[in-house]
Design an enzyme around this catalytic site. Sequence first.
Site, PDB file in Angstrom:
ATOM      1  N   GLY A  26       0.819  -1.224   0.000  1.00  0.00           N
ATOM      2  CA  GLY A  26       0.000   0.000   0.000  1.00  0.00           C
ATOM      3  C   GLY A  26       0.844   1.261   0.000  1.00  0.00           C
ATOM      4  O   GLY A  26       0.543   2.228   0.690  1.00  0.00           O
ATOM      5  N   LEU A  27       1.895   1.259  -0.812  1.00  0.00           N
ATOM      6  CA  LEU A  27       2.878   2.347  -0.747  1.00  0.00           C
ATOM      7  C   LEU A  27       2.549   3.559  -1.630  1.00  0.00           C
ATOM      8  O   LEU A  27       3.148   4.610  -1.453  1.00  0.00           O
ATOM      9  CB  LEU A  27       4.260   1.816  -1.181  1.00  0.00           C
ATOM     10  N   ALA A  28       1.672   3.375  -2.610  1.00  0.00           N
ATOM     11  CA  ALA A  28       1.572   4.400  -3.657  1.00  0.00           C
ATOM     12  C   ALA A  28       0.325   5.260  -3.513  1.00  0.00           C
ATOM     13  O   ALA A  28      -0.772   4.871  -3.934  1.00  0.00           O
ATOM     14  CB  ALA A  28       1.617   3.734  -5.032  1.00  0.00           C
ATOM     15  N   SER A  34      -3.043  -0.029  -5.421  1.00  0.00           N
ATOM     16  CA  SER A  34      -2.016  -0.182  -4.383  1.00  0.00           C
ATOM     17  C   SER A  34      -2.600   0.159  -3.010  1.00  0.00           C
ATOM     18  O   SER A  34      -2.403  -0.569  -2.032  1.00  0.00           O
ATOM     19  CB  SER A  34      -0.811   0.720  -4.693  1.00  0.00           C
ATOM     20  N   ASN A 116       8.067   3.135 -16.135  1.00  0.00           N
ATOM     21  CA  ASN A 116       8.587   4.223 -15.303  1.00  0.00           C
ATOM     22  C   ASN A 116      10.106   4.200 -15.180  1.00  0.00           C
ATOM     23  O   ASN A 116      10.679   4.981 -14.420  1.00  0.00           O
ATOM     24  CB  ASN A 116       7.982   4.167 -13.897  1.00  0.00           C
ATOM     25  N   GLU A 180       8.402  10.625 -14.071  1.00  0.00           N
ATOM     26  CA  GLU A 180       7.992   9.217 -13.963  1.00  0.00           C
ATOM     27  C   GLU A 180       8.167   8.490 -15.291  1.00  0.00           C
ATOM     28  O   GLU A 180       7.578   7.430 -15.534  1.00  0.00           O
ATOM     29  CB  GLU A 180       6.550   9.131 -13.453  1.00  0.00           C
ATOM     30  N   HIS A 257      -0.743   8.165 -13.645  1.00  0.00           N
ATOM     31  CA  HIS A 257       0.122   8.361 -14.818  1.00  0.00           C
ATOM     32  C   HIS A 257      -0.787   8.512 -16.037  1.00  0.00           C
ATOM     33  O   HIS A 257      -1.885   7.943 -16.064  1.00  0.00           O
ATOM     34  CB  HIS A 257       1.019   7.133 -15.078  1.00  0.00           C
ATOM     35  N   ASP A 259      -0.505   6.939 -18.706  1.00  0.00           N
ATOM     36  CA  ASP A 259      -0.762   5.630 -19.344  1.00  0.00           C
ATOM     37  C   ASP A 259      -1.866   4.843 -18.648  1.00  0.00           C
ATOM     38  O   ASP A 259      -2.154   3.707 -19.011  1.00  0.00           O
ATOM     39  CB  ASP A 259       0.529   4.803 -19.502  1.00  0.00           C
ATOM     40  N   CYS A 376       2.193  -0.842 -18.027  1.00  0.00           N
ATOM     41  CA  CYS A 376       3.153  -0.444 -16.981  1.00  0.00           C
ATOM     42  C   CYS A 376       4.367  -1.361 -16.995  1.00  0.00           C
ATOM     43  O   CYS A 376       5.468  -0.939 -16.634  1.00  0.00           O
ATOM     44  CB  CYS A 376       2.540  -0.553 -15.597  1.00  0.00           C
TER      45      CYS A 376
HETATM   46  O1  SUG Z   1       4.255   3.745  -9.043  1.00  0.00           O
HETATM   47  N1  SUG Z   1       2.781   0.822  -7.757  1.00  0.00           N
HETATM   48  C1  SUG Z   1       3.336   1.543  -8.886  1.00  0.00           C
HETATM   49  C2  SUG Z   1       2.586   1.186 -10.151  1.00  0.00           C
HETATM   50  C3  SUG Z   1       3.234   1.777 -11.365  1.00  0.00           C
HETATM   51  C4  SUG Z   1       2.415   1.611 -12.592  1.00  0.00           C
HETATM   52  N2  SUG Z   1       3.079   2.167 -13.714  1.00  0.00           N
HETATM   53  C5  SUG Z   1       2.501   2.804 -14.736  1.00  0.00           C
HETATM   54  N3  SUG Z   1       1.285   3.245 -14.679  1.00  0.00           N
HETATM   55  N4  SUG Z   1       3.221   3.054 -15.762  1.00  0.00           N
HETATM   56  C6  SUG Z   1       3.299   3.052  -8.662  1.00  0.00           C
HETATM   57  O2  SUG Z   1       2.282   3.538  -8.159  1.00  0.00           O
HETATM   58  C7  SUG Z   1       2.743  -0.053  -5.478  1.00  0.00           C
HETATM   59  C8  SUG Z   1       3.714  -0.699  -4.504  1.00  0.00           C
HETATM   60  C9  SUG Z   1       3.031  -1.149  -3.249  1.00  0.00           C
HETATM   61  O3  SUG Z   1       2.039  -0.566  -2.825  1.00  0.00           O
HETATM   62  O4  SUG Z   1       3.507  -2.125  -2.612  1.00  0.00           O
HETATM   63  C10 SUG Z   1       3.432   0.734  -6.581  1.00  0.00           C
HETATM   64  O5  SUG Z   1       4.508   1.251  -6.391  1.00  0.00           O
END
Ligand code: SUG
Length: 453
Positions: A26-28, A34, A116, A180, A257, A259, A376
Site C-alpha cells: 500500500g505504498l503508492a 495499491s 517508469n 515518472e 500516470h 498511461d 506499466c
Molecule cells: O508507481 N505501484 C506503482 C505502479 C506503477 C504503474 N506504472 C505505470 N502506470 N506506468 C506506482 O504507483 C505499489 C507498490 C506497493 O504498494 O507495494 C506501486 O509502487
Amino acid sequence: MSESVTLGYREVNFDGLVGPTHNYSGLALGNVASMSHGGLVSNPREGALQGLAKMKSLLDAGFAQGVLPPQQRPDLGALRALGFSGTPHEVLTRAAREAPQLLRAVCSASSMWTANAGTVTPSVDAPDGRTHFTPANLQSSFHRYLEPETTGRVLAAIFHDPHHFAHHSVLPATPAFSDEGAANHTRLCASHGEPGVHLFVYGRQAFGGDPAHEPKRYPARQTLEASQAVARQHGLSEAQTVFAQQHPEAIDAGVFHNDVIAVGNGPVLLYHEMAFRDEQATLDALRTKMATPLIPVRVPVEAVSMDDAVSSYLFNSQLLSHSDGSMTLVVPGECQENDAVWRTIQDLLLAGHNPIGEVLVKDVKQSMRNGGGPACLRLRVALSAAERQALSGRVLLDDALYAELTAWVEHHYRDRLAPDDLADPQLAEETLSALDELTQILQIGSVYPFQLG
Ligand code: SUG
C-alpha cells in the site's frame, strides 16, 4: 522502399521481470489498487510467471520482446543510509521493529513497472542519430526513488554501444523535476521507423503554474519542467514535441500516470475524454506537428466511467503494430470482467475508423493489484536492425530464454509473501543468489550493488 523500411526499425517492448520480493504494501498514494490491496499476501512466483507468460504470448504473436531484470531488494544500503547499522540480520530486525513502513518500502519490487524506468527517444528522431535514454528520478515516492541508480546501470549495460546509444543523467530528484518516465510520454508517428511527434503529459507546472489547475486529492507525479528537460536532453525540437496537461480530476480519480488513461501507437491515440485538461488543444497541436494524419480514438465517459477506466485499466493496454499496419490491443483480464469496458473494446474492434483489429487478454493480476497493467510492465524502445544487433547481453526473448527464465523463477521464487515475511533474512539471501544467477542468464555483467562491492 522508404529508408525506415530498409533500416528495419521495430519496436521492442522491454518488460520488467517481477522480482522475488513482490508484495502488497500500500505504498503508492493516488494509486487506487495499491492503496486498497496493502497488507494482502502476494505470490511472487505467480507474478513473475504471469509476466513471462505475457512476454511469451507477444513473442509468439510475432512481436519483438525484451527483458529487464528486477532490482536488488531489500535495499539494505537505503536502510543503512537511514541510520540502521550492523549485520544484514540486525538491520532488517531493527527496521522491522522500529520502522516497518521503511522496511516495506525498501523491499518493493516496483522496478517491474519499466514504463517508469525512463524516457526513450529513438534514433530516427534524435539529431545525433542515436537512441537516447533518461532514467526517471521517481522522486514522488521513497520506494521508487530507490530505483534510478540501478536502472541507469542496467540500461547502460544493455544499450552499451556509444555509437548507437546515449545515456543522460537522472533529473534533479526534487519536486520541481518530478519525473515518472515513459508512462507520461507517447510517441506518435506513421510507423516506428518514421519521424515522430513526442507527446509529453504532465500533471503540474512547478514554476508559475496555477494551483487552481492542479489535482486536490492526489499528487501530480510529473511536472512540465521535468518533461521539458528530458526533451532538451534528447535534442528534441519544438516542432517534434507537444506538452499537454493531464486532467487534474483524472489524477484525483486515481489516474496517477497518463498511461492509465491513454495509449498511443503509430498514428493512433486511444484516450478517455477525461485524459487531458484541454482535449481539443492537445489534438490540434498533435495534428499541426505530425507528418501523418492523427487517428484519435476517443472513449467518452458515457461508455466508460472514470471508475471503470481505473479499475479495468482499459487504457493501460499495449497497442502493438503488425507489419501490415493492423494493431493488437493487449488488455488485462480485468477488462473482460467489466461489461461496459468489454462492450467498448468490441465496439473499437468493429469500428472502421481505426486499425485495431484484435484484442489479446492477459492475466497479470499479481501486478494489477499494485496498479500495474500490461503497459506499466513494459518500456518501449524502437530500434533499427543495426541497433538491435548492437544490444549487449541476452535480453531479447526467444523460446530458450523464456524456458530458462521460467525455470529460474520456479527454482528461486516463493509462492507466498506476507508483509511480515519481509524481515526474514533468508528472503534477502535467496534474492541475492537468484539475482546473481539472473545476471549470468542475461549476460549483463555486474549491475547490482552486491556485485559491485
Ligand atoms: O508507481 N505501484 C506503482 C505502479 C506503477 C504503474 N506504472 C505505470 N502506470 N506506468 C506506482 O504507483 C505499489 C507498490 C506497493 O504498494 O507495494 C506501486 O509502487
